[in-house]
Design a protein around this motif. Structure first.
Motif: not given
Length: 423
Positions: A130-136, A313-323, A400-405
């Motif tokens: 779940e969650g989108e991998i951002p375009k950096l 989800r709250d942190l809006k980080l892309p993640y996966r779950i492994l068994r 994941n949250y880095q921007t130009e600014n």
RNA sequence: GGAGAAAUGGCAGAGUGGUCGAAUGCGGCAGUCUUGAAAACUGUUGAGGGUCACACCUCCGGGGGUUCGAAUCCCUCUUUCUCCGCCA
């Protein structure tokens, strides 16, 4: 630790199940059964010897009371032999019990039916993503560069003070870390977990209780002067609260959460994969622990997985779950779900939580039992999970949250941080 | 760190060498009474091993010892409390 009665009853099934861990348990299990049989035979023999000498002692007592000292002395002479043989039997029993214990300690938990076969992390089964991998941005940096650029973490300073793997968090980096701890504890509390603060050093009995000891790989820091161990996870002190306890069935569900630093020697780890925050000797973690009725423990596991999902989800980080597959499953666990966050700048997944059901494996070592509906005493189930491990969450946020600014702060953390961007 | 006292069942608290796994009270559980509840009364109520079930065995903070026999006596460790010292 597996239950002896179970091994007696279903040895073949256990051998088959343990194949998933890629081990041939047959020799160990046979050894257990052999030692167990010998132990019981010795116990029986000792018991009847003791019964006899108890009987004689009582007779001697009564004879003395009624003034028949001569007869009493006669009986006394007979006790010497019994005494000697019970002493020897007692020693044998001790030896056998110790040996049995040692073999039992070597056998890992029986994997749940859901655990996939496999030999390494390659074989873990992805069950959710779940969650989108951002375009950096164009010149995106890995978190250790970002930490330097914005003066958030000083790895060299940590080396000076303690050694590699002991970072120093500074300014907004420290604040962000503290914000995450508060945020996780608040969310866990909302979900019904009671917050507790526990010791960061534990004794030997606790280490054995949750299965960190015997520590063959030397993963725990050992304070030899006082024979204490630095905790590798809050699981150890929190679960050991219930060691030697018999709880009431109405006490379930028992849900606890605690923040602690975690100390791991990580012997044998090095190289590019341990750069930055990826693998540390000291890190912070907020843990959730549950003690459950065996009937409801898998329900509890699902709830814990759902809860950790919500945090991410709250942190809006892309993640996966492994068994986890049999080869990657922890020694004490029956079923484990790992959560991994995508570290975009490193282009790799980082484990940030591990949620496990230990069934009775820890409870058996801990002697953690409950009185069931029929008044019978039986072993409880224990579970735990990270909610969450801090450094890699931090790495995920930075990258994941880095921007130009600068680095934006996830919305839910802004009230905890008091700022919404690191620039 | 020094001196002293203590550690018994869910809790409180008897027990200082024999029939004590342990009095008594509280609590818990079941029952009687009650429309229901309370009160009162009656019974029951620790854990582990072993057994088809009994029998039997072990456990009175941990370990060791004395004794035919230890909750009880001795040694040792741990923990708690009190006083003194030090201290965030």
């Amino acid at each position: 630790m597996l239950q002896l009665q179970h091994i007696r009853a279903q040895k073949e099934a256990f051998i088959a199940a343990l194949k998933k861990r890629n081990i041939d348990a047959e020799p160990l299990l046979n050894q257990v059964l052999d030692l167990d049989e010998k132990r019981r035979a010795t116990q029986t023999e000792l018991d009847s010897t003791l019964a006899e000498s108890n009987k004689l002692s009582k007779e001697i007592g009564m004879l003395y009371k009624s003034g028949k000292a001569a007869e009493a002395n006669e009986l006394k002479a007979k006790t010497a032999e019994l005494k000697e043989s019970s002493k020897k039997l007692g020693e044998d029993l001790n030896t056998l019990a110790t040996e049995l214990q040692e073999v039992l300690y070597q056998i890992p938990n029986i994997p749940n039916a859901l655990v996939p076969a496999g030999s390494s992390e390659e074989d873990n089964e992805e069950v959710f993503r779940e969650g989108e991998i951002p375009k950096l941005i164009e010149d995106a940096l890995p978190h250790w560069e970002l930490a330097k650029k914005y003066d958030l973490i000083d790895f060299e300073l940590g080396v000076k003070v303690a050694g590699a793997g002991f970072p120093v968090y500074k300014g907004k980096g420290a604040r962000l870390q503290r914000a995450l701890i508060s945020y996780f504890l608040d969310k866990n509390t909302e979900a019904g977990y009671t917050e507790i603060q526990v010791p960061h050093l534990v004794n030997e009995a606790s280490g054995f209780g949750t299965g960190q000891l015997p520590d063959k790989e030397g993963q725990m820091y050992h304070v030899t002067g006082d024979n204490l161990y630095l905790i590798p996870t809050a699981e150890v002190p929190v679960t050991n609260i219930f060691r030697d306890d018999i709880v009431k069935v109405d006490d379930f569900p028992i849900k606890l959460t605690g923040y602690t630093p975690c100390f791991r020697r990580e012997a044998g780890s090095y190289g590019a994969h341990v750069r930055g925050l990826n693998r540390l000797h000291q890190f912070d973690k907020v843990e959730i622990v549950r003690v459950e009725h065996p009937k409801h423990s898998y329900e509890a596991l699902d709830q814990m997985v759902e809860h950790v999902k919500n945090l991410l989800r709250d942190l809006k980080l892309p993640y996966r779950i492994l068994r986890l597959c049999g080869g990657d499953l922890g020694f004490t666990s029956a079923l484990t779900y790992d959560f991994e966050v995508f570290s975009t700048a490193q282009d790799r997944w980082l484990e940030i939580s591990s949620v496990s059901n230990f069934e009775t494996f820890q409870a058996n070592r801990l002697k953690l039992r409950f009185k069931d509906e029929n008044g019978k005493t039986q072993l409880a189930h224990t579970l735990n999970g990270s909610a969450l491990a801090l450094p890699r969450v931090l790495a995920g946020i930075l990258e994941n949250y880095q921007t130009e600014n600068g680095i934006k702060i996830p919305e839910v953390l802004v009230p905890y941080c008091g700022f919404d961007i690191i620039s």
